[in-house]
Design an enzyme around this catalytic site. Sequence first.
Site: not given
Length: 466
Positions: A23, A125
Amino acid sequence: MSHKSAGTGPQHVAVLVFPFTSHPASILRFVRSISTLAPDMQFTFFNISRSNSSLFLGSCNMGFGNIKPYNVWDGLPDGYTPPSSGNPLLEQIKLFLDNALGSFEKAIKEVEAATGHKFDCLISDAFLWFSGDIAEKMHVSWVTFWISEQRSMLLHIETDLIKEKLQGQEEDKTLGFLPGFSDDFRASDIQKEIALGDAVESPLGKMLYKMGQKLPQATAVVINSFEMMDLKGSEELKKRLKRLVLVGPQHLIRPVQTENDDDEEEEEEAEDGCLQWLDKQKPASVAYISFGTVGALPPMEVGALAEALEEGGFPFIWSFRGNQEHFPQGFIERTNKLSLGKVVPWVKQEKILNHSSVGVNVTHCGWNSILESITGGVPIIGRPCFAEQFLLMRSVEIVWKIGVRIEGGVFSKTGAVKALEQALSLEQGKETRQRIEILKQLAQEAVAPNGRSAEDLKALVDIIKS
């Protein structure tokens, strides 16, 4: 809406990072693609210390041009030691999430106080669903980034419908009741956190469920994919979101070079001679093997795949971070001596998959690996391990038809030999390669100067500026 009038100075953007697996690197690459188009913007990259140190080459004072790192608490108590049993990563994720909201809010206030500037936009995110609440308090726009593709996001938004229809019978039912899905998709292809009602009580399940509920409220939802990769999925998401922005494949978008990039290039050149070794191999003859940053095969499967490679005489490069004792005794030494293959701790995967000698990607079916296979023109042998990888594997097989799942879902010596023979046979894999070439061309067109992904990225910059 921003609290700052247009034209009063550079835009300041807060970037909130989910600091695990791939990520952080994915969202940094995305932010760099924005920063290239908007060099007047200032980005603060809120991430935990060990991840920032890795991404920014160990210096928390350095950044990439107008992107500066800022450390937030990882949630681990003083003197923390990983548990001897269970999954240490899941426990660290839980501890981080338990404290993330307060940690991010504290860090944002610290930066605003130190700089004397309020933030004008918040990028996060998608996992960090509570970022929408932070943005609302700040009276700024919330742009959220999903590192996977369209169909997997659709599942999270439709979790309530899925659980109602499946009622815990996750193995044999089809997903044909979902808009954009055919009966070829099975309930067993999706995560238990989506399919099973009680799984939502786990920290990961709670996070994914709340994310699916919150995404429709975002100013814009950004996905590292391109529209032609999944027209149906894109169409369904546009019905559910305020604004869908497709900006992929991100790895084809090159940001402006910085000094840090020069350091990275030097590291890439020292990859145990993999590229030089590939130069000596026949076209499309080599198997590239990798199971991601955290994916690991069970020891028996490592042994089975190794035996298949050696006994079948398949040239290979294996990016392997596990315990080398799981290989058959003498495997690395024998294959290295015969120049049959190389076992290395890390390679620049994109470079390897773009080499003409690589003929198949043996992978866990993570989204980045699939995209890099497509843009490299390399068929896939898939062995999904967790999360949305099973769903992506199904798409690889039945939607895009660019690869096969390993027989029985796990590696055996005979199953691996069969799959490798099929993939590396130019005649048998001809149709697969033709389909990959079509997707490769569509991907390149998407990020070209007037392509859909390039235009969406420009539009996103305008959204942030507004």
